[in-house]
Enzyme design. Structure first.
Site, PDB file in Angstrom:
ATOM      1  NE  ARG A 242       8.240   5.165   1.000  1.00 34.60           N
ATOM      2  CZ  ARG A 242       7.338   6.292   1.224  1.00 34.60           C
ATOM      3  NH1 ARG A 242       7.820   7.213   1.760  1.00 34.60           N
ATOM      4  NH2 ARG A 242       6.308   6.332   0.496  1.00 34.60           N
TER       5      ARG A 242
ATOM      6  N   GLY B  98       0.960  -1.077   0.120  1.00 32.99           N
ATOM      7  CA  GLY B  98      -0.079   0.103  -0.111  1.00 32.99           C
ATOM      8  C   GLY B  98       0.833   1.338  -0.007  1.00 32.99           C
ATOM      9  CD  GLU B  99       2.098   5.648  -0.717  1.00 34.74           C
ATOM     10  OE1 GLU B  99       3.277   6.036  -0.657  1.00 34.74           O
ATOM     11  OE2 GLU B  99       1.842   5.091  -1.825  1.00 34.74           O
ATOM     12  CB  SER B 100       5.268   2.732   3.677  1.00 35.13           C
ATOM     13  OG  SER B 100       5.957   3.569   2.887  1.00 35.13           O
TER      14      SER B 100
ATOM     15  CB  ILE C  84       3.388  -2.461  -7.414  1.00 32.25           C
ATOM     16  CG1 ILE C  84       2.776  -3.942  -8.125  1.00 32.25           C
ATOM     17  CG2 ILE C  84       2.623  -1.277  -7.757  1.00 32.25           C
ATOM     18  CD1 ILE C  84       1.416  -4.319  -7.884  1.00 32.25           C
ATOM     19  NE  ARG C  85       3.713   3.982  -6.747  1.00 28.93           N
ATOM     20  CZ  ARG C  85       4.067   4.423  -5.358  1.00 28.93           C
ATOM     21  NH1 ARG C  85       4.985   5.180  -5.263  1.00 28.93           N
ATOM     22  NH2 ARG C  85       3.024   4.626  -4.720  1.00 28.93           N
TER      23      ARG C  85
ATOM     24  CG  HIS D 217       2.459  -6.489  -4.240  1.00 25.49           C
ATOM     25  ND1 HIS D 217       1.763  -6.058  -3.314  1.00 25.49           N
ATOM     26  CD2 HIS D 217       3.391  -5.793  -4.888  1.00 25.49           C
ATOM     27  CE1 HIS D 217       2.047  -4.884  -3.112  1.00 25.49           C
ATOM     28  NE2 HIS D 217       3.035  -4.323  -3.779  1.00 25.49           N
TER      29      HIS D 217
ATOM     30  CB  CYS E  63       5.077  -3.972  -1.339  1.00 24.76           C
ATOM     31  SG  CYS E  63       5.713  -2.958  -2.640  1.00 24.76           S
TER      32      CYS E  63
ATOM     33  CD  GLU F   3       0.022  -8.926  -1.962  1.00 22.54           C
ATOM     34  OE1 GLU F   3       1.129  -9.808  -1.721  1.00 22.54           O
ATOM     35  OE2 GLU F   3      -0.045  -7.736  -1.943  1.00 22.54           O
TER      36      GLU F   3
HETATM   37  N1  GLN Z   1       6.088   2.749  -2.943  1.00 21.74           N
HETATM   38  C1  GLN Z   1       5.375   2.218  -1.802  1.00 21.74           C
HETATM   39  C2  GLN Z   1       5.735   2.987  -0.508  1.00 21.74           C
HETATM   40  O1  GLN Z   1       6.794   3.645  -0.510  1.00 21.74           O
HETATM   41  C3  GLN Z   1       5.138   0.867  -1.626  1.00 21.74           C
HETATM   42  C4  GLN Z   1       4.388   0.257  -2.734  1.00 21.74           C
HETATM   43  C5  GLN Z   1       3.591  -0.981  -2.684  1.00 21.74           C
HETATM   44  O2  GLN Z   1       3.342  -1.230  -1.530  1.00 21.74           O
HETATM   45  N2  GLN Z   1       3.327  -1.636  -3.502  1.00 21.74           N
HETATM   46  O3  GLN Z   1       5.161   3.003   0.582  1.00 21.74           O
END
Ligand code: GLN
Length: 201
Positions: A114, A55-57, A143-144, A180, A87, A182
């Site tokens: 990150r 998600g978004e940390s 993913i990123r 990921h 992630c 999942e």
């Molecule tokens: N780039 C996101 C972050 O820094 C992590 C991306 C992800 O969980 N797919 O939080």
């Protein structure tokens, strides 16, 4: 709760503050485990393992601190609960980041970066051999994604990309993956974590 064999059913919670927790729940439901969404620290009670999803940390840390998860998860780890960060979850559980934000929860002696792959390409998929996973290489979806920039002595590398960049690590009963699992149909990494939570190895 008991499974057919008379063994206590393994209980795995997924931190459900933000991110793709629902996908983890779906994979866990396909395995023989009891699973639940963790929205409050009291929901950690009695869990054998906890997953912090992607998600978004920064958002996960912000909401986590609002509810008191930083200390509550640490107390459960001391009790013997297993933990897996995927992630953004990998970022949240590190004890140091190369980035200014967020201030991670700090359960694993590693420095995480990150958006490590952001400069090349935001997202990619690659088949990678992972220690502890038998059979074909695992199809990893990034993913990123972050990567590990420094590892403490207690941390073991399970998989790398580009020769030497760690993207899956383990420290005792804590697992961290930059990709990921999942988001694929392959349940082998979830099975590895369930075993870790159930048996400690
Ligand atoms: N780039 C996101 C972050 O820094 C992590 C991306 C992800 O969980 N797919 O939080």
């Amino acid at each position: 709760m008991r499974s057919g064999a008379g063994k206590p059913l393994t209980r795995i919670g997924v931190l459900a503050l933000q991110g793709d927790f629902h996908e983890h729940i779906q994979v866990l439901e396909s395995l023989e485990v009891a699973t639940s969404e963790v929205r409050l620290p009291t929901h950690l009670e009695g869990l054998d393992g906890l997953i912090i999803p992607g998600g978004e940390s920064t958002t996960i840390v912000k909401l986590g601190d609002l509810y008191g998860f930083r200390e509550a998860i640490r107390a459960e780890l001391d009790r013997g609960m297993a933990l897996w960060g995927t992630c953004a979850g990998m970022i949240v559980i590190a004890n140091e980041l190369t980035d200014d934000r967020p201030t991670p929860f700090g359960y694993v002696d590693m420095k995480v970066s990150r958006n490590w792959f952001g400069r090349q390409v935001d997202s990619f998929e690659q088949d990678i051999a992972i220690d502890g996973i038998d059979g074909d290489p695992y199809h990893c979806v990034f993913i990123r994604a972050p990567a590990v920039a420094r590892l403490g002595n207690s941390v073991e590398v399970l998989a790398t990309v580009d020769g030497d960049t760690p993207i899956a690590v383990r420290s005792g009963k804590i697992l961290a993956t930059a990709f990921h699992p999942e988001l694929t149909d392959d349940t082998r990494v979830h099975e590895m974590f369930v075993n870790l939570a159930r048996n400690g190895n």
